[in-house]
Structures are given as structure tokens and as C-alpha cells.
Design an enzyme around this catalytic site. Structure first.
Site, PDB file in Angstrom:
ATOM      1  N   ASP A 187      62.503  77.311  30.107  1.00  0.00           N
ATOM      2  CA  ASP A 187      62.739  78.747  29.977  1.00  0.00           C
ATOM      3  C   ASP A 187      64.255  78.870  29.940  1.00  0.00           C
ATOM      4  O   ASP A 187      64.915  78.661  30.959  1.00  0.00           O
ATOM      5  CB  ASP A 187      62.161  79.522  31.162  1.00  0.00           C
ATOM      6  CG  ASP A 187      62.363  81.030  31.001  1.00  0.00           C
ATOM      7  OD1 ASP A 187      63.413  81.423  30.450  1.00  0.00           O
ATOM      8  OD2 ASP A 187      61.496  81.812  31.409  1.00  0.00           O
ATOM      9  N   HIS A 188      64.806  79.154  28.766  1.00  0.00           N
ATOM     10  CA  HIS A 188      66.256  78.989  28.617  1.00  0.00           C
ATOM     11  C   HIS A 188      67.072  79.923  29.514  1.00  0.00           C
ATOM     12  O   HIS A 188      68.251  79.694  29.749  1.00  0.00           O
ATOM     13  CB  HIS A 188      66.684  79.103  27.145  1.00  0.00           C
ATOM     14  CG  HIS A 188      66.632  80.487  26.587  1.00  0.00           C
ATOM     15  ND1 HIS A 188      65.520  80.999  25.981  1.00  0.00           N
ATOM     16  CD2 HIS A 188      67.566  81.459  26.520  1.00  0.00           C
ATOM     17  CE1 HIS A 188      65.760  82.233  25.577  1.00  0.00           C
ATOM     18  NE2 HIS A 188      67.000  82.538  25.884  1.00  0.00           N
ATOM     19  N   HIS A 250      61.162  85.135  31.207  1.00  0.00           N
ATOM     20  CA  HIS A 250      62.594  85.261  31.505  1.00  0.00           C
ATOM     21  C   HIS A 250      62.873  86.139  32.734  1.00  0.00           C
ATOM     22  O   HIS A 250      63.549  85.739  33.668  1.00  0.00           O
ATOM     23  CB  HIS A 250      63.346  85.862  30.317  1.00  0.00           C
ATOM     24  CG  HIS A 250      63.239  85.075  29.061  1.00  0.00           C
ATOM     25  ND1 HIS A 250      63.054  83.705  29.035  1.00  0.00           N
ATOM     26  CD2 HIS A 250      63.296  85.454  27.749  1.00  0.00           C
ATOM     27  CE1 HIS A 250      63.008  83.288  27.788  1.00  0.00           C
ATOM     28  NE2 HIS A 250      63.152  84.329  26.988  1.00  0.00           N
TER      29      HIS A 250
END
Length: 502
Positions: A187-188, A250
């Protein structure tokens, strides 16, 4: 057996599967180049792109480097780009066919034959849609897995499923072939500098941590705003929607770091244990705690339904606000409001922690303290305080203690999230990756509301309209007010305009 922080030194090959796609072109290859240019990749590293598209090597190189920036036409960067091309090759093949992966394995072995030591390390990056995760994971394990003297790691991109059942099916299928230790779910947002900074702000500062609970905090808002619509990607977006696209992953990750208890150490499992604990204290979201919106044409811009790639009369939300409650001693009664939307008035991701009113008495009707963590753009942390107005009168006015990164750390280069995460995966550090039980509990929180939106529990809710380029639905003001948020009426504005000159 590797330990959690083994560095991958020499004899490493990185295979990017889905190498012809947008994600690889815009994120994966630029991140790999960034690490390569800063000498963070292992010595003698090789990169192999793999996808179904037939293309020759020059075409692959052109595509893989098309998003690598060299704004000043620096000869040094140009030379690095050429070197990067020299260590990168391409192979076209199927995702379902085992024989194609035998070809990939042969290519890997040809490279590895030149190694002086027997140790071979392989990193497989799946820049792919979830529909092919399982066949690719299976084929990699059965045809391209190093069985002696090296490590294998697989990096998987979101979305991990569409609801609790599909996520569990995906997780259990992946586990059949790859261990949790070998799997890195990206999950960047967990790689973003300011998200990582939350841990330090909270646990390295007594002054900050002392006020971090229900006794001092009124509400927490985590906001994600994009100034553009679906712009031709409506087909993909309509299938997933705003909640799956941004909130469930996010913003929930950010929430878990804000709300978690102090981990016993910075070890990956200690951090992830605390995140899971806090998520387990959150019940599924209620419909009454949800506001859904969809943008309509305004300011010369088309509405969501005007996009040819969007199904006619779609009721997919392009804006969602949901309120979550954490039932534990620290946070009982504090609303965590997650908001995300497309086609809004600005690009911004931030956390806004609003403290309670001061005790009424000598000061009445003054602005509340707020701690704001600006995740992007223009990374900043600022604390909104009341101070005396300069002069002969004693009057409180809102001002801020300001840590704007571009000013305070003018020489520092803030790494791209993908650079940080790929480097972590190469080190074997899971701290900033999503663990399987974390994913499971995250889906439990959101699945009932998603099934309602998808029409699985009766008629689908119709989102309210908001104009393209606005702050969101007009109903949003009343929604956040319902949870105790107070907007400062004195016209205080965070001086973001001053950043323009930086």
C-alpha cells in the site's frame, strides 16, 4: 532462513510482471531507476520486464524510461538512464501458461550462470490486475523459484479483493504458494515520508503523546482530494469506487498509525501487531455514518456520467465520507472521519486532528487547536495555536507553529513512496507492508457498507451531486458538524500561498 532485515546484496534479479502496463511505466520503473541512480540496488542487479505484449528491446526501454525525469537534460542522469537500460531486458509471455514461465526461468538461469557464487536472489514484482495474481503466483512458484542458496520474494499490488470473501479467497490462494515471510503487499501510502513521520511525531515526543487521546481530542479527519475526474478510466473506477480505491486501504492505514498504541519495538511484527489491535476495535461502518457523492458537470468540465467509459446511470460514488469509531480506552467516543473525492477544488492529502474547546472562562469563542499533518503535496506539520495579538490589547488570535519541509529541509530529497517500499522489500523489512490479518480486519470494517452500495442488501443508494471543482457535496458541512467538527469562523487560512515561492 533469512532474518527480517537481511540485506539483499549481490546476485539479485528483479522481475517486473506487467511490465507493459501503466503502473510499471509510471511507478515501478521510475522507482527502480531512482534506487539505481542513488546506488541503493544490489551490485550487478539485473531487471527483467515480463508481460503479454510483444515488443522488441528498444520499445521496452523506451516505455520503461518514459516517466523517468531529467528536467535539466543532465548528461549525468542521461548516462545513468542508459546504464539502467543496459541492465534491463524484456520477455513476452502468457500469465497462465507454465511453459512461458519455463522460458522466464531459463532467462533467469542464463543470467545467474555468470555469478561467481551459487547464491541467487529473485524478487518478483506483480504490477498486475488482481485477476491474474493467482495464476502468476502459482507459475512463479512452480517454474521460477530458487530452491537452494537464495531468497525469493513476491511483491503484490492492491486491490487485494473487493470484499471480505474475495480478499480471503485471494489471500488463501496466494498462501498456497508463497509464505507470509516471502510476501510483500504494497500500500504505497505506507511508503510516504509524512505517514512514516507519524510514528516519530507520536512516540518520540512526550509533549505530543500526552494529548493524544479522547480527553484532549474532539475529532480526527483524514482527507484525500483529487482535482480531476475519471478522465477515461471510468470502467475501472466504476467497478471499484472511491471507498475501495482510497478509504479501505490508504486512509485506513493512516488511521491505524494515528490510533495505534506504542509498539514494544520498531520490529515489523511489533508495529503490525499494534495496527491490527486498533483495527479490531473498530466495528463495521454504519450507513448513517456515511455520505456518498458523485460529481456533475461544472466549470466547463464534464460530469462523471458524461465519461464514455462510465456505465449509463451509474450510482458509483466518486466522493465518500465515512465515520469510524475506535472502541478502546484511548479513543472511545472520538469520531475518525475519512473523506475522499475526485473532481474537487485541489490536490491534497492531510490529517487534521482537532482538539477540544478550552474551558470557558477568560477565553470564549476562540479557535480550537488543530494539529495538521500534510501528507502531500508540500509536506508539512503545523499546529494551530492561539496567541496574543501584538499590541496594547490582550486578545487571542489564531496562528501556527509551522514545520514546512521545503523550508526547513530545503536541501533534502524526499524519496518517492515506491522507492522506499521496494528498498524495504529488498531488505526483507515488512514494517511498511500489509499483513494478512490486517487486511482481513480492514475488509470486515468496510464490507457491509460496500455491499449496501453495490446493491447486495436492497436498492443501491443514490449519491448526492456536487459540482466539478467544488469542495464536495454541500451536505458535507452538516456531516462533519454532526461529529463535533468546528470550522474556525475568523477566516484563518493556512498560509499555503507562501509555498508558491519555494
Amino acid at each position: 532462513m533469512e532474518t527480517a532485515h537481511d540485506e539483499l546484496k549481490d546476485n539479485t534479479i528483479i522481475v517486473v510482471l506487467g511490465a507493459s502496463g501503466d503502473l510499471a511505466k509510471k511507478k515501478t520503473f521510475p522507482a527502480l531507476f531512482g534506487l539505481y541512480a542513488q546506488n541503493y540496488l544490489p551490485r550487478d542487479v539485473k531487471i527483467i520486464g515480463y508481460a503479454r505484449s510483444k515488443m522488441d528491446l528498444p520499445e521496452f526501454h523506451k516505455r520503461a524510461t518514459s516517466y523517468i525525469k531529467n528536467p535539466d537534460d543532465s548528461p549525468e542522469i542521461a548516462a545513468k538512464i542508459q546504464d539502467f537500460k543496459d541492465i534491463s531486458t524484456y520477455l513476452a509471455g502468457s500469465y497462465e501458461d507454465g511453459a512461458a514461465f519455463d522460458e522466464l526461468n531459463k532467462r533467469l538461469e542464463d543470467i545467474e550462470a555468470g555469478y561467481q557464487s551459487k547464491e541467487c536472489n529473485r524478487i518478483f514484482y506483480l504490477a498486475l490486475p488482481p485477476s491474474v495474481f493467482i495464476p502468476v503466483a502459482k507459475n512463479l512458484k512452480e517454474h521460477c523459484y530458487v530452491t537452494k542458496g537464495g531468497v525469493n520474494r513476491i511483491i503484490v499490488e492492491k486491490p487485494f479483493g473487493k470484499d471480505l470473501d474475495s480478499a480471503r479467497e485471494l489471500l488463501s490462494s496466494l498462501k498456497r504458494y508463497w509464505t507470509e515471510d516471502e510476501t510483500f503487499r504494497i500500500d504505497h501510502y505506507l511508503g510516504k515520508e509524512m505517514v512514516k513521520n507519524i510514528l516519530v511525531l507520536r512516540f518520540a515526543n512526550v509533549a505530543m503523546n500526552a494529548a493524544w487521546d479522547k480527553n484532549s481530542i474532539s475529532n480526527v479527519q483524514i482527507t484525500f482530494k483529487e482535482p480531476f475526474g475519471t478522465e477515461g478510466r471510468g470502467g475501472y473506477f466504476d467497478e471499484f469506487g472511491m471507498i475501495r480505491d482510497v478509504l479501505q486501504n490508504h486512509l485506513l492505514q493512516v488511521l491505524s498509525i494515528i490510533a495505534m498504541e506504542r509498539p514494544v519495538s520498531f520490529a515489523a511484527e511489533d508495529i503490525r501487531d499494534e495496527k491490527v489491535k486498533v483495527l479490531r476495535a473498530i466495528p463495521p461502518i454504519e450507513r448513517d455514518d456515511t455520505l456518498l457523492g458523485q460529481y456533475v458537470a461544472a466549470n466547463g468540465k464534464p460530469g462523471y456520467l458524461d465519461d464514455d467509459t462510465v456505465p449509463n446511470n451509474s450510482v458509483c460514488p466518486t466522493f465518500a465520507a465515512t465515520t469510524l469509531w475506535v472502541h478502546n480506552p484511548r479513543w472511545e467516543g472520538v469520531p475518525f472521519i475519512l473523506k475522499a473525492g475526485k473532481a474537487l477544488n485541489e490536490a491534497k492529502v492531510e490529517v487534521r486532528i482537532q482538539f477540544k474547546d478550552v474551558t470557558q472562562g477568560i477565553f470564549k469563542d476562540i479557535a480550537r487547536n488543530e494539529l495538521v499533518i500534510r501528507i502531500q503535496p508540500s509536506e508539512a506539520v503545523y499546529l494551530k495555536l492561539n496567541a496574543k495579538t501584538p499590541g496594547l490589547y490582550t486578545r487571542a488570535m489564531p496562528t501556527e507553529m509551522d514545520l514546512t519541509y521545503k523550508r526547513r529541509f530545503s536541501e533534502a530529497k524526499i524519496p518517492e513512496a515506491y522507492e522506499a517500499l521496494i528498498l524495504d522489500a529488498m531488505k526483507g523489512d515488512h514494517s511498511n507492508f500489509v499483513r494478512h490479518d490486517e487486511l482481513d480486519v480492514a475488509w470486515k470494517i468496510f464490507t457491509p457498507i460496500l455491499h449496501w452500495i453495490d446493491g447486495k442488501d436492497g436498492p443501491r443508494p443514490r449519491p448526492v451531486n456536487y459540482p466539478y471543482g467544488s469542495r464536495g457535496p454541500k451536505e458535507l458541512e452538516a456531516f462533519v458538524k454532526k461529529y463535533g467538527f468546528k470550522r474556525n469562523t475568523e477566516g484563518y487560512v493556512w498560509p499555503v500561498s507562501s509555498l508558491a515561492s519555494l
